[in-house]
Design an enzyme around this catalytic site. Structure first.
Site, PDB file in Angstrom:
ATOM      1  N   LYS A  33       0.834  -1.210   0.000  1.00 55.33           N
ATOM      2  CA  LYS A  33       0.000   0.000   0.000  1.00 55.33           C
ATOM      3  C   LYS A  33       0.873   1.268   0.000  1.00 55.33           C
ATOM      4  O   LYS A  33       2.079   1.193   0.181  1.00 55.33           O
ATOM      5  CB  LYS A  33      -0.938  -0.013   1.201  1.00 55.33           C
ATOM      6  CG  LYS A  33      -1.712  -1.303   1.399  1.00 55.33           C
ATOM      7  CD  LYS A  33      -2.770  -1.595   0.341  1.00 55.33           C
ATOM      8  CE  LYS A  33      -3.428  -2.925   0.662  1.00 55.33           C
ATOM      9  NZ  LYS A  33      -4.545  -3.294  -0.170  1.00 55.33           N
TER      10      LYS A  33
HETATM   11  C1  LIG Z   1      -5.489  -4.480   0.740  1.00 57.27           C
HETATM   12  C2  LIG Z   1      -6.961  -4.342   0.657  1.00 57.27           C
HETATM   13  C3  LIG Z   1      -7.824  -4.822   1.679  1.00 57.27           C
HETATM   14  C4  LIG Z   1      -7.368  -5.694   2.805  1.00 57.27           C
HETATM   15  O1  LIG Z   1      -6.339  -5.246   3.565  1.00 57.27           O
HETATM   16  P1  LIG Z   1      -5.336  -6.274   4.298  1.00 57.27           P
HETATM   17  O2  LIG Z   1      -4.483  -5.373   5.108  1.00 57.27           O
HETATM   18  O3  LIG Z   1      -4.600  -7.014   3.240  1.00 57.27           O
HETATM   19  O4  LIG Z   1      -6.175  -7.189   5.144  1.00 57.27           O
HETATM   20  C5  LIG Z   1      -9.173  -4.532   1.577  1.00 57.27           C
HETATM   21  N1  LIG Z   1      -9.679  -3.871   0.528  1.00 57.27           N
HETATM   22  C6  LIG Z   1      -8.911  -3.433  -0.476  1.00 57.27           C
HETATM   23  C7  LIG Z   1      -9.537  -2.677  -1.596  1.00 57.27           C
HETATM   24  C8  LIG Z   1      -7.539  -3.677  -0.463  1.00 57.27           C
HETATM   25  O5  LIG Z   1      -6.775  -3.259  -1.476  1.00 57.27           O
END
Ligand SMILES: *Cc1c(COP(=O)(O)O)cnc(C)c1O
Length: 355
Positions: free
Chosen positions: A179
């Site tokens: 992210k």
């Molecule tokens: C990464 C992501 C999640 C989940 O997050 P995690 O930290 O991997 O559990 C949920 N929604 C979207 C759109 C994502 O890109």
């Protein structure tokens, strides 16, 4: 190979992690509290509550809004599966509404037709770093008395009419390794409602307000100070990271002529978690292979609509939403992360232009 994502750590992360190790407090402690404060500032909310990952953030955001068995939550099928799975965890049912072709986000014009007496919430997903049309969505939510849970997992620092992601409804962020800012694994719930913040805090630590007295069924969804140390260094770099992403995206938008390029509509602060083109006149697999051969890493986010995933078809989902069907066949994400050099950008442009 130019990677599709690349986390960036430096002396700042090392120093803060060292501090945690030397302090002896390694699980949830003062660094988590400090990160929560800085994250609340980023999202323009009164409260931010740190949790173990973004999926847990969505799950607890839903529970804290009272979502449970028998309820329906309207969301996008063009997303990472965690958005919809978090609804299933609560016992509620995700209801999928098609997206807009130019923004990849839920189409507000289609939401009202999907509302039933069981609908309790709308969960827009700010996909690729571009916020959903929150003006329209908040209007619908108010008219029908629905909660709004923003899946802001890809939208740290994004804005809509100047207002930050996570400040419209209850926000749920991910701090996963790929992210815009990361704690390796981590998540954050943002809200202006003290009752929701309290509820999320209760649920993340086994429903415990007074030590070893448990009032409700909670979870262990806590973040550690080790992870928060990374987050503190990262959140201070986030404005620089996002600015570089924006500059990289601008360069690609200017130089790519042969594919459908993404854009930020007027009034939207896009943070370019992904830079996603559409291959409209051919074979995507062949395009991916050509880009790989030219040394350009790619990602397909996402190749299958959530309602077509086996978990969902086995629950009886049997849908075909036209825009989602189309774009799942066409999208390719290109590297846009802050580590790209000018030479990398030239390589990407040359490779895409010769598709
Ligand atoms: C990464 C992501 C999640 C989940 O997050 P995690 O930290 O991997 O559990 C949920 N929604 C979207 C759109 C994502 O890109």
């Amino acid at each position: 190979m130019i990677p599709i994502s690349s986390p960036q750590f430096g002396e700042e992360e090392l120093a803060l992690v060292k501090e945690v190790l030397e302090s002896g407090i390694i699980a949830q402690g003062p660094k988590v509290a400090a990160l929560e404060q800085e994250f609340a500032k980023l999202s323009g909310t009164q409260f931010a509550v740190a949790v173990a990952n973004g999926t847990a953030a969505l799950h607890l955001a839903l529970l804290a809004n009272g979502i449970g068995p028998g309820d329906e939550v309207i969301t996008s099928p063009f997303t990472f599966i965690a958005s919809a799975n978090s609804v299933l965890y609560t016992g509620a049912r995700p209801v999928f509404v098609d997206i807009k072709e130019d923004t990849f986000n839920i189409d507000p014009a289609l939401i009202e037709a999907a509302i039933t007496p069981r609908t309790k919430a709308i969960m827009p997903v700010h996909l690729y770093g571009l916020m959903a049309d929150m003006d329209a969505i908040m209007g619908i939510a108010q008219r029908h008395n629905l909660a709004v849970i923003e899946d802001a997992a890809q939208a740290h620092g994004a804005t809509n009419q100047g207002r930050p992601a996570g400040s419209f409804g209850t926000g749920a962020f991910s701090l996963y390794a790929t992210k815009n800012m990361t704690t390796a694994e981590g998540g954050m719930v943002t809200t202006n409602d003290p009752a929701i913040a309290e509820r999320v805090k209760l649920l993340r630590a086994h429903g415990m307000k007074v030590r070893y007295y448990h009032d409700v069924l909670g979870f262990n969804f806590r973040m550690t100070d080790m992870h928060a140390a990374l987050g503190l260094a990262q959140i201070r770099k986030l404005p620089m990271f996002n600015e570089r992403r924006r500059q990289n995206a601008e360069f690609l938008n200017q130089h790519l002529k042969r594919v459908v390029t993404p854009h930020a509509p007027e009034g939207y602060g896009h943070v370019w978690h992904q830079y996603t083109i559409r291959v409209t006149d051919g074979d995507r697999d062949a395009a991916v292979k050509k880009l790989t051969d030219a040394g350009v890493g790619t990602g397909i986010f996402y190749p299958v609509p959530v309602y077509r995933q086996k978990v969902y078809t086995e629950l009886g989902y049997n849908q075909s939403l036209p825009v989602t069907e189309l774009v799942t066949q066409q999208v390719i994400s290109l590297p846009v992360h802050p580590k790209l050099s000018s030479a990398d950008l030239e390589t990407i442009v040359a490779a895409v232009e010769s598709l």
